[in-house]
Design a protein around this motif. Structure first.
Motif, short mmCIF file in Angstrom:
data_model
loop_
_atom_site.label_atom_id
_atom_site.label_comp_id
_atom_site.label_asym_id
_atom_site.label_seq_id
_atom_site.Cartn_x
_atom_site.Cartn_y
_atom_site.Cartn_z
N SER A 149 4.40 1.40 12.34
CA SER A 149 3.31 2.60 12.81
C SER A 149 1.94 2.26 11.95
CB SER A 149 3.56 3.89 12.71
OG SER A 149 3.84 4.29 11.26
N LYS A 150 2.16 1.54 10.70
CA LYS A 150 1.12 1.14 10.16
C LYS A 150 0.37 -0.10 10.63
CE LYS A 150 2.77 4.29 7.52
NZ LYS A 150 2.22 5.61 7.42
N SER A 151 -0.77 -0.54 9.81
CA SER A 151 -1.58 -1.72 10.35
C SER A 151 -0.64 -3.04 9.98
CB SER A 151 -2.96 -1.76 9.67
OG SER A 151 -3.40 -3.10 9.41
N PRO A 152 -0.34 -3.84 10.76
CA PRO A 152 0.37 -4.95 10.69
C PRO A 152 -0.36 -5.90 9.63
CG PRO A 152 -0.55 -4.95 12.93
CD PRO A 152 -0.98 -3.53 12.58
N VAL A 153 -1.62 -5.89 9.70
CA VAL A 153 -2.48 -6.75 8.71
C VAL A 153 -2.22 -6.21 7.19
CG1 VAL A 153 -4.62 -7.62 8.00
CG2 VAL A 153 -4.08 -7.45 10.37
N ALA A 154 -2.34 -4.84 7.25
CA ALA A 154 -2.21 -4.08 5.89
C ALA A 154 -0.69 -4.39 5.33
CB ALA A 154 -2.45 -2.53 5.70
N VAL A 155 0.39 -4.15 6.33
CA VAL A 155 1.44 -4.08 5.86
C VAL A 155 1.82 -5.85 5.28
CG1 VAL A 155 4.09 -4.28 6.49
CG2 VAL A 155 2.61 -2.20 7.00
N GLN A 156 1.70 -6.70 6.04
CA GLN A 156 1.97 -8.10 5.78
C GLN A 156 1.22 -8.61 4.68
OE1 GLN A 156 2.40 -10.64 9.41
NE2 GLN A 156 2.49 -8.87 10.64
N GLY A 157 -0.11 -8.01 4.73
CA GLY A 157 -0.78 -8.36 3.30
C GLY A 157 -0.31 -7.82 2.12
N THR A 158 0.09 -6.70 2.20
CA THR A 158 0.93 -6.05 1.18
C THR A 158 2.23 -6.85 0.70
OG1 THR A 158 0.07 -4.03 1.46
CG2 THR A 158 2.14 -3.96 0.23
N LYS A 159 3.22 -7.28 1.56
CA LYS A 159 4.23 -7.82 1.34
C LYS A 159 3.64 -9.30 0.55
CE LYS A 159 8.29 -10.12 2.89
NZ LYS A 159 9.38 -10.37 3.82
N VAL A 160 2.99 -10.19 1.17
CA VAL A 160 2.27 -11.26 0.48
C VAL A 160 1.81 -10.71 -1.02
CG1 VAL A 160 0.62 -13.24 0.52
CG2 VAL A 160 1.50 -12.66 2.66
N ASN A 161 1.20 -10.01 -1.33
CA ASN A 161 0.86 -9.66 -2.55
C ASN A 161 1.77 -9.36 -3.52
OD1 ASN A 161 -2.52 -10.11 -3.36
ND2 ASN A 161 -2.22 -9.16 -1.00
N LEU A 162 3.02 -8.59 -2.76
CA LEU A 162 3.83 -8.27 -3.80
C LEU A 162 4.98 -9.44 -4.25
CD1 LEU A 162 4.86 -4.77 -1.83
CD2 LEU A 162 4.19 -5.05 -4.38
N LEU A 163 5.10 -10.22 -3.35
CA LEU A 163 5.77 -11.30 -3.75
C LEU A 163 5.08 -12.32 -4.66
CD1 LEU A 163 7.48 -12.51 -0.14
CD2 LEU A 163 8.40 -11.64 -2.16
N TYR A 164 3.78 -12.40 -4.53
CA TYR A 164 2.93 -13.09 -5.45
C TYR A 164 3.16 -12.67 -6.86
CZ TYR A 164 -0.58 -16.23 -7.16
OH TYR A 164 -1.32 -17.28 -7.70
N ALA A 165 2.94 -11.16 -6.76
CA ALA A 165 2.62 -10.72 -8.06
C ALA A 165 4.02 -10.58 -8.72
CB ALA A 165 2.39 -9.05 -7.94
N ARG A 166 5.06 -10.85 -8.06
CA ARG A 166 6.47 -10.85 -8.70
C ARG A 166 6.62 -12.02 -9.59
NH1 ARG A 166 11.14 -12.39 -4.82
NH2 ARG A 166 10.18 -14.30 -4.93
N ASP A 167 6.16 -13.07 -9.08
CA ASP A 167 6.33 -14.39 -9.59
C ASP A 167 5.08 -14.86 -10.56
OD1 ASP A 167 8.67 -14.62 -8.23
OD2 ASP A 167 7.85 -15.39 -6.55
N HIS A 168 4.24 -14.04 -10.73
CA HIS A 168 2.84 -14.51 -11.37
C HIS A 168 2.38 -13.29 -12.25
CE1 HIS A 168 2.83 -17.00 -8.00
NE2 HIS A 168 2.21 -18.04 -8.68
N PRO A 169 1.73 -13.58 -13.26
CA PRO A 169 1.21 -12.64 -14.31
C PRO A 169 0.41 -11.75 -13.44
CG PRO A 169 1.15 -14.87 -15.16
CD PRO A 169 1.43 -15.26 -13.82
N VAL A 170 -0.08 -10.70 -14.23
CA VAL A 170 -1.05 -9.63 -13.70
C VAL A 170 -2.32 -10.42 -13.34
CG1 VAL A 170 -2.32 -7.50 -13.93
CG2 VAL A 170 0.32 -7.50 -14.45
N ALA A 171 -2.94 -11.00 -14.30
CA ALA A 171 -4.47 -11.52 -14.16
C ALA A 171 -4.29 -12.38 -13.08
CB ALA A 171 -4.62 -12.31 -15.29
N ASP A 172 -3.39 -13.22 -12.85
CA ASP A 172 -3.20 -14.48 -11.82
C ASP A 172 -3.04 -13.56 -10.52
OD1 ASP A 172 -3.49 -16.42 -13.76
OD2 ASP A 172 -1.27 -16.88 -13.59
#
Length: 203
Positions: A146-169
């Motif tokens: 029911s949420k914005s698909p762009v927001a949900v998918q963008g959130t997933k992309v950023n969560l996965l990136y953050a998991r594997d990289h330092p906060v600053a990156d």
């Protein structure tokens, strides 16, 4: 017929070619689990009964895990005389709370029961039975959809990136890589829309 020897062990005596063949086969098997993680949409798992070996490889590549009270989890490969090689040893330490528990599960192949899976963070909710589990999983999927698909998918992309990289990156990624093309394009499009005459048509 020994299917394992047919699939994993090519004919011939050239050690280098055999090793290269096995490496390529393993990479393909690893990718069958990684594609779940790469799916742009959130992937929800609903586990009841045993989740053993490849099952753990699969759920650690998913985004949200629910389970029933009868569920248990086993990193079973050590009992088979091999090391898990398609994702568990790489993803499980990032999912659950402590390295000591990961090591214990991987070295002993003991069962991790539902309540301990919840307390360790492997699953986020436990339900009394399979029916309640499936109802909750489908309700969660409906809520997310029911949420914005762009927001949900963008959130997933950023969560996965953050998991594997330092906060600053990760902050640089979300600010300069993920959103920067949008913030540049929008003013440009706005200014273009105000142009009329030959410049607007390119003549």
């Amino acid at each position: 017929m020994d299917m394992a020897s047919v699939l994993l062990q090519p004919q011939g005596e050239d050690v280098a070619r055999i090793s290269w063949y096995i490496r390529n086969r393993l990479s393909k098997h690893q990718e069958t689990f990684s594609v779940t993680e790469k799916c742009p949409k959130p992937v929800i798992t609903a586990i009841h009964g045993g989740c053993i070996g490849a099952g753990v490889d699969l759920i650690t590549a998913c985004d949200i895990c629910y389970c029933a009270q009868d569920a248990f989890f086993q990193v079973k490969e050590v009992d088979m005389g091999v090391a898990s090689d398609v994702g568990t040893l790489q993803r499980l330490p990032r999912v659950i709370g402590g390295q000591s528990l990961v090591n214990e599960l991987a070295f002993t192949a003991r069962k991790l029961m539902a309540d301990e899976a919840l307390s360790s963070g492997l699953v986020s909710r436990v339900f009394p039975d399979k029916e309640a589990l499936f109802d909750a999983a489908f309700s969660l999927a409906a809520e997310i959809s029911s949420k914005s698909p762009v927001a949900v998918q963008g959130t997933k992309v950023n969560l996965l990136y953050a998991r594997d990289h330092p906060v600053a990156d990760s902050l640089h990624f979300v600010g300069s890589v993920f959103f920067w093309p949008v913030t540049v394009r929008l003013p440009f499009q706005s200014s273009q829309s105000e142009i009329s005459g030959p410049l607007a048509t390119g003549t």
